[in-house]
Design a protein around this motif. Structure first.
Motif: not given
Length: 225
Positions: A37-43
């Motif tokens: 499950c994708f949680l977060m990124d640095t975008s």
């Protein structure tokens, strides 16, 4: 920015206490994936910064408040809190040792090294749900960002945090007049009702505009006192 045909590069993959966690690089972005499950990124980090700022703005102006940040993630919330001299102490609870490692000596250290070196910062490697149920410590602010929202939890055990018993525990570790701030990928009228039923006051939801789709939100509530 990554294009549609970019293939994410896996930088690290570990089996943690709650399942698999993966750190990926996708173009210029770093991404955290938990159990697929994708949680977060640095975008961006806009919503994580708003979580911290909205909680501080909702506080009563007391000097040097102590904030508990639930979830280290990619470090946006911690870095933003550490950049503000108004915070007295900053405690971060993170249950995944891999994520802490990625910040201390891995690719995420570029975002958090200065904040981790701040003498106000303390990182606790433990589960947030158990921590709020068991700790004797109290805080002026709780900023919680461990799931995609009260109705979309990363693991089943997190669900109890947003029910009556979990919110009662959150209130217990807040000082009178303290603020609970909960990040969510979408608004939840049901969760607003749960906050009110648990005895919180001044319950409200602030939206965080996104490029498209439903806005992210921060649910805010104040412990009476």
């Amino acid at each position: 920015m990554p294009t549609s045909y970019d293939i994410p590069e896996v930088l690290d993959r570990r089996e943690g206490p709650y399942g698999e966690v993966v750190l990926r690089r996708h173009g210029e972005l770093l991404q955290i994936i938990a159990n697929g499950c994708f949680l977060m990124d640095t975008s961006d980090g806009r919503s994580e910064r708003m979580l911290v700022d909205a909680a501080l703005d909702a506080l009563d102006g007391r000097p040097a408040p102590h904030v508990l940040i639930g979830g280290l993630g990619v470090g946006f919330s911690l870095a933003h809190a550490a950049a503000n001299p108004r915070w007295g102490r900053i405690t971060v609870v993170e249950r995944e040792p891999a994520i802490v490692d990625w910040h201390r000596a891995g690719p995420l250290s570029a975002l958090s090294a200065e904040a981790l070196a701040d003498p106000r910062t303390n990182i606790l490697e433990t589960d947030l749900v158990g921590f709020v149920n068991e700790t004797c410590a109290t805080f002026d602010v709780l900023c919680l960002d461990i799931d995609n929202g009260p109705g979309w939890t990363v693991t089943e055990g997190n669900g109890g945090l947003y029910a009556r018993a979990g919110l009662t525990s959150c209130a217990r570790v807040l000082k009178p007049g303290g603020v609970l701030a909960v990040w969510s990928a979408k608004p939840s009228a049901e969760f607003e009702g749960s906050l009110a039923n648990a005895g919180f006051q001044q319950v409200r939801t602030e939206e965080i505009p996104v490029a498209r789709g439903v806005p992210d939100v921060v649910h805010l509530a104040v412990r009476p006192g």
